[in-house]
Design an enzyme around this catalytic site. Structure first.
Site, PDB file in Angstrom:
ATOM      1  N   ILE A 262      -6.858  -5.852   7.670  1.00  0.00           N
ATOM      2  CA  ILE A 262      -6.361  -4.766   8.515  1.00  0.00           C
ATOM      3  C   ILE A 262      -5.950  -3.569   7.663  1.00  0.00           C
ATOM      4  O   ILE A 262      -6.321  -2.436   7.953  1.00  0.00           O
ATOM      5  CB  ILE A 262      -5.157  -5.244   9.351  1.00  0.00           C
ATOM      6  CG1 ILE A 262      -5.579  -6.360  10.300  1.00  0.00           C
ATOM      7  CG2 ILE A 262      -4.547  -4.085  10.138  1.00  0.00           C
ATOM      8  CD1 ILE A 262      -4.423  -6.977  11.066  1.00  0.00           C
ATOM      9  N   ALA A 263      -5.166  -3.821   6.615  1.00  0.00           N
ATOM     10  CA  ALA A 263      -4.628  -2.700   5.838  1.00  0.00           C
ATOM     11  C   ALA A 263      -4.147  -3.190   4.490  1.00  0.00           C
ATOM     12  O   ALA A 263      -3.813  -4.365   4.306  1.00  0.00           O
ATOM     13  CB  ALA A 263      -3.474  -2.041   6.587  1.00  0.00           C
TER      14      ALA A 263
ATOM     15  N   ASP B 146      13.891   1.694   6.814  1.00  0.00           N
ATOM     16  CA  ASP B 146      12.601   2.321   6.486  1.00  0.00           C
ATOM     17  C   ASP B 146      11.868   2.726   7.764  1.00  0.00           C
ATOM     18  O   ASP B 146      10.676   2.480   7.914  1.00  0.00           O
ATOM     19  CB  ASP B 146      11.757   1.346   5.658  1.00  0.00           C
ATOM     20  CG  ASP B 146      10.615   2.065   4.923  1.00  0.00           C
ATOM     21  OD1 ASP B 146      10.700   3.299   4.756  1.00  0.00           O
ATOM     22  OD2 ASP B 146       9.643   1.393   4.529  1.00  0.00           O
TER      23      ASP B 146
ATOM     24  N   MET C 215       2.971  -3.353  -1.206  1.00  0.00           N
ATOM     25  CA  MET C 215       3.371  -4.684  -1.633  1.00  0.00           C
ATOM     26  C   MET C 215       2.368  -5.765  -1.274  1.00  0.00           C
ATOM     27  O   MET C 215       2.335  -6.808  -1.915  1.00  0.00           O
ATOM     28  CB  MET C 215       4.717  -5.070  -0.983  1.00  0.00           C
ATOM     29  CG  MET C 215       5.926  -4.436  -1.596  1.00  0.00           C
ATOM     30  SD  MET C 215       7.413  -5.115  -0.821  1.00  0.00           S
ATOM     31  CE  MET C 215       7.182  -6.860  -1.130  1.00  0.00           C
ATOM     32  N   ALA C 216       1.619  -5.555  -0.209  1.00  0.00           N
ATOM     33  CA  ALA C 216       0.822  -6.652   0.326  1.00  0.00           C
ATOM     34  C   ALA C 216      -0.409  -6.123   1.042  1.00  0.00           C
ATOM     35  O   ALA C 216      -0.537  -4.926   1.325  1.00  0.00           O
ATOM     36  CB  ALA C 216       1.671  -7.485   1.281  1.00  0.00           C
TER      37      ALA C 216
ATOM     38  N   VAL D 103      -2.629  -6.872   4.604  1.00  0.00           N
ATOM     39  CA  VAL D 103      -2.468  -7.460   5.922  1.00  0.00           C
ATOM     40  C   VAL D 103      -3.841  -7.814   6.478  1.00  0.00           C
ATOM     41  O   VAL D 103      -4.775  -6.999   6.432  1.00  0.00           O
ATOM     42  CB  VAL D 103      -1.733  -6.495   6.878  1.00  0.00           C
ATOM     43  CG1 VAL D 103      -1.534  -7.157   8.246  1.00  0.00           C
ATOM     44  CG2 VAL D 103      -0.392  -6.082   6.293  1.00  0.00           C
TER      45      VAL D 103
END
Length: 743
Positions: free
Chosen positions: A32-33, A152, A37-38, A40
């Site tokens: 997805i993206a 955030d 940091m990660a 998805v």
């Protein structure tokens, strides 16, 4: 033969092809993206048969020096989201670790993020804006009630599902209110365009900080741009600290004034000037919606009036990272479709660039409790070790301490700054280095002048009564180290400076000796608490209330003057009869407290009540609050019903409530005289004497010898009521005549 799905190891996660399975349960469908940091992925939970999103930590973070902090952020996101039950919060289902990489399994949302819609629409109507803001506040209200601050909030973290409803994601920066600071592993995380002033200035993350970010987001939706813009994120965050967010009316002329006021309330610079939390803000928004007219709802700034780059937004520019490694370059936006996995590939372009990382001045610090950080400014100079440090005030502004000049003035002074740096290098190179660095301007720093303070050249200008948060920013910008202590003050407002060392504007401190500014900040008026048991006469505080109040910290205790009202039969001497404040109350230590202290029972003089009737004596004793213990006695002189004697002599000192024994006369003692005629004279005489009488016996002659020695008559006669004694106490005489024979 059908090929079984390959088991995906977490180290391969960032490049996971379709069809692979994590932990034997989650089959990856597509990416997805990519974030900072990660990565998805869309996946299918084969155990429950539902579509989910899986966030998998990047390998370089899991293997980096700050692995523990990034893992904690993953776990925090899971805990924070799990603690909140709200349809406007993306739910976290599961978390795990395999081959050293952590992952989260989350609710899969069909839709796009708000940033995508902003890029597509440019501006939003008041109706669309308030609906999205209202749903965002509703989700945050649940978080705030659970004690969680998101920290955030920005368009990238506001997902809009295929029905257009808000779902807030990415609680990776969230914390409980009691733990909320903003720093992490020596860096300050956040998005420059949406950071609240207190988050930048004091690392203080509050529910009101989330509201500030929501307000900036609303401002941007209506105006098509964020209120503060700059090519340098550091300059941008300082605008948030030192400038008020301009009214949305300055861009959206004709917008309803109440809408503008609501956004201004959310974006107030001072924390206390904003609503208390998202619940309060949502209630305020609902009141606002009830009074808007149709035309107010329909207001929308034409997108053509907004100057936006076709490939990016000002918010994206403002949020560019300063020290986040080398994120992948943004990809061109994909055409929108109805599916989240296609539409939100837009995140590939946006997400990596949205987290601002500001280097902290001191690296060996508690990663969750950093309170000091320095921010590189435009024109930072390089040090010998290759790092950067902010310029001194003189190099920034051409003078000392005036850090708040406008951008145009800085541009005009740029040649002077360059010339000054060049002169410094030439001086040192020419042999003047020793003077400059050990005796000249290079050897000291100068106390800057606070904004708004007027100083005379001829008089010392002490730095006192100035808001510490503002002056702290000035010291940071001036690259002056400081130490802070706190002290109570009756005259300096809480949060303002009581004193500094050096004390005055323009005073110098030695750089060679590493001298720091010592700042004493007011804690406000010292508070003290009234002992809760101070009115209990049996407690330690109640037995000595004035000293108890002084020990508690009160130093303005006034005692009322002694009078009849200060005596009491019920309250012991020294205990309180009354107190001008409530027991248990917390008050300023200099509060005037008026106390009435009991003097105990009042002293009185024993009255002379001998000879008074019992009723008269009782009234006299009652008037003096004395207790009479009554007894009765015969008295030959005092008439019946009058007081014979008291146990306390008249004139002696007694106190209210004391007891006195009082004897009341029953009058003279009397008896009904028996009839002794015909009885032996000797027996009659003995009986009368036993009764207290005096007996006189005489003879009466008789011819009948059998009557000899018997009472012939008595005086007084039998049956007569006779006093035993007269008023002088002399016994009454009874005369008996007895028979005496002639033979």
């Amino acid at each position: 033969m059908k090929k079984e799905p390959q088991q995906l190891t977490m180290s391969e996660a960032p490049h996971a092809p379709e069809g692979q399975v994590i932990e034997g349960r989650y089959r990856v469908v597509s990416r997805i993206a990519d974030g900072g940091m990660a990565t998805v992925y869309q996946a299918v939970d084969e155990r429950l048969g539902r579509t989910v999103a899986i966030k998998i930590m990047h390998t370089q973070l899991a293997q980096g020096p700050h692995r523990d902090q990034f893992v904690e952020r993953f776990h925090r996101e899971a805990r924070s989201a799990a603690a909140i039950a709200n349809p406007h919060i993306v739910q976290v289902y599961d978390t795990g670790e395999f081959d050293g990489l952590d992952y989260l399994v989350m609710e899969y949302v069909h839709g796009v993020n708000l940033r995508y819609e902003m890029n597509q629409q440019g501006t939003f109507s008041v109706r669309e804006t308030l609906r999205i803001i209202g749903e965002t506040l509703d989700g945050l209200a649940s978080a705030h009630r659970a004690g969680v601050v998101h920290r955030d909030i920005k368009p990238e973290n506001i997902l809009l599902n295929d029905r257009g409803h808000v779902q807030i994601t990415d609680f990776g920066l969230a914390k409980t209110v009691s733990q909320a600071t903003l720093s992490s592993t020596g860096i300050l995380l956040g998005t420059a365009a949406y950071l609240a002033p207190e988050m930048i200035e004091r690392n203080q993350a509050t529910p009101q900080g989330d509201l500030y970010s929501v307000g900036i987001m609303a401002w941007e939706m209506l105006a098509g741009k964020v209120p503060f813009t700059s090519n340098n994120p550091v300059t941008l965050v300082f605008k948030h600290v030192h400038e008020d967010v301009p009214s949305i009316v300055t861009v959206c002329e004709g917008i309803n004034a109440n809408v503008a006021a609501f956004i201004a309330h959310l974006t107030a610079r001072a924390v206390e000037a904003r609503p208390a939390d998202a619940s309060a803000a949502l209630a305020e928004l609902q009141r606002l919606q009830s009074i808007l007219a149709v035309s107010d709802w329909q207001y929308q700034l034409p997108a053509a009036n907004v100057n936006i780059s076709p490939n990016t937004t000002q918010a994206e520019d403002a949020a560019a990272p300063m020290n986040e490694g080398n994120p992948a370059p943004p990809t061109p936006p994909a055409p929108p479709t109805q599916q989240f996995d296609d539409r939100t590939r837009k995140l590939d372009r946006v997400k990596p660039n949205m987290t601002t990382v500001m280097p902290v001045q001191q690296q060996n610090v508690d990663p969750e409790a950093t309170t000091r950080f320095s921010l590189p400014l435009d024109g930072d100079v390089n040090t010998a070790d290759g790092s950067t440090r902010p310029q001194s005030p003189a190099m920034q502004n051409g003078d000392y301490g005036n850090a708040g000049k406008d951008e145009s003035s800085k541009r005009h002074r740029t040649p002077l700054i360059v010339a000054g740096v060049a002169a410094f290098l030439l001086t040192c190179g020419a042999g003047g280095w020793a003077w400059w660095c050990y005796q000249g301007p290079g050897s000291y720093w100068t106390m800057p002048q606070p904004d708004g303070m007027s100083c005379s050249d001829s008089v010392a200008c002490p730095i006192t009564g100035v808001k510490w948060s503002d002056y702290e920013s000035l010291l940071k910008v001036s690259d002056i180290e400081y130490e802070v202590s706190e002290k109570y003050s009756d005259s300096i407002t809480e949060g303002d400076i009581i004193s500094t060392d050096p004390a005055n504007v323009g005073d110098r401190g030695s750089k060679r000796r590493g001298q720091k500014v010592k700042v004493v900040v007011s804690k406000g008026v010292r508070q003290a608490t009234v002992p809760a048991d101070i009115l209990d006469a049996t407690s330690a505080s109640g037995k000595d209330p004035i000293n108890a109040l002084k020990k508690a910290g009160f130093d303005n205790v006034e005692q009322t003057t002694a009078s009849d009202d200060t005596y009491s039969m019920e309250v012991p001497q020294g205990a309180l009869l009354s107190l001008s404040v409530d027991p248990g109350a917390t008050l300023p230590h200099n509060t005037t407290i008026t106390v009435t202290v009991s003097q105990g029972p009042k002293p009185v003089t024993m009255p002379n009540i001998v000879g008074k009737t019992k009723d008269e004596a009782q009234q006299t004793m009652d008037d003096l609050k004395l207790t009479a213990n009554w007894t009765e006695s015969f008295d030959d002189k005092i008439p019946q019903g009058q007081v014979i004697s008291t146990s306390v002599s008249s004139g002696n000192t007694l106190h209210w409530g004391d007891s006195v024994d009082v004897v009341v006369s029953k009058g003279p003692e009397t008896i009904t005289l028996p009839n002794y005629v015909g009885q032996k004279a000797s027996d009659a005489k003995a009986a009368l004497e036993k009764l207290g009488f005096t007996v006189k016996v005489s003879s009466q002659l008789t011819l009948n010898a059998s009557q000899d020695k018997k009472v012939a008559s008595q005086d007084p006669v039998g049956g007569t009521e006779v006093r035993i004694r007269d008023e002088n106490g002399t016994p009454t005489t009874i005369t008996l005549k007895m028979y005496s024979s002639l033979f």
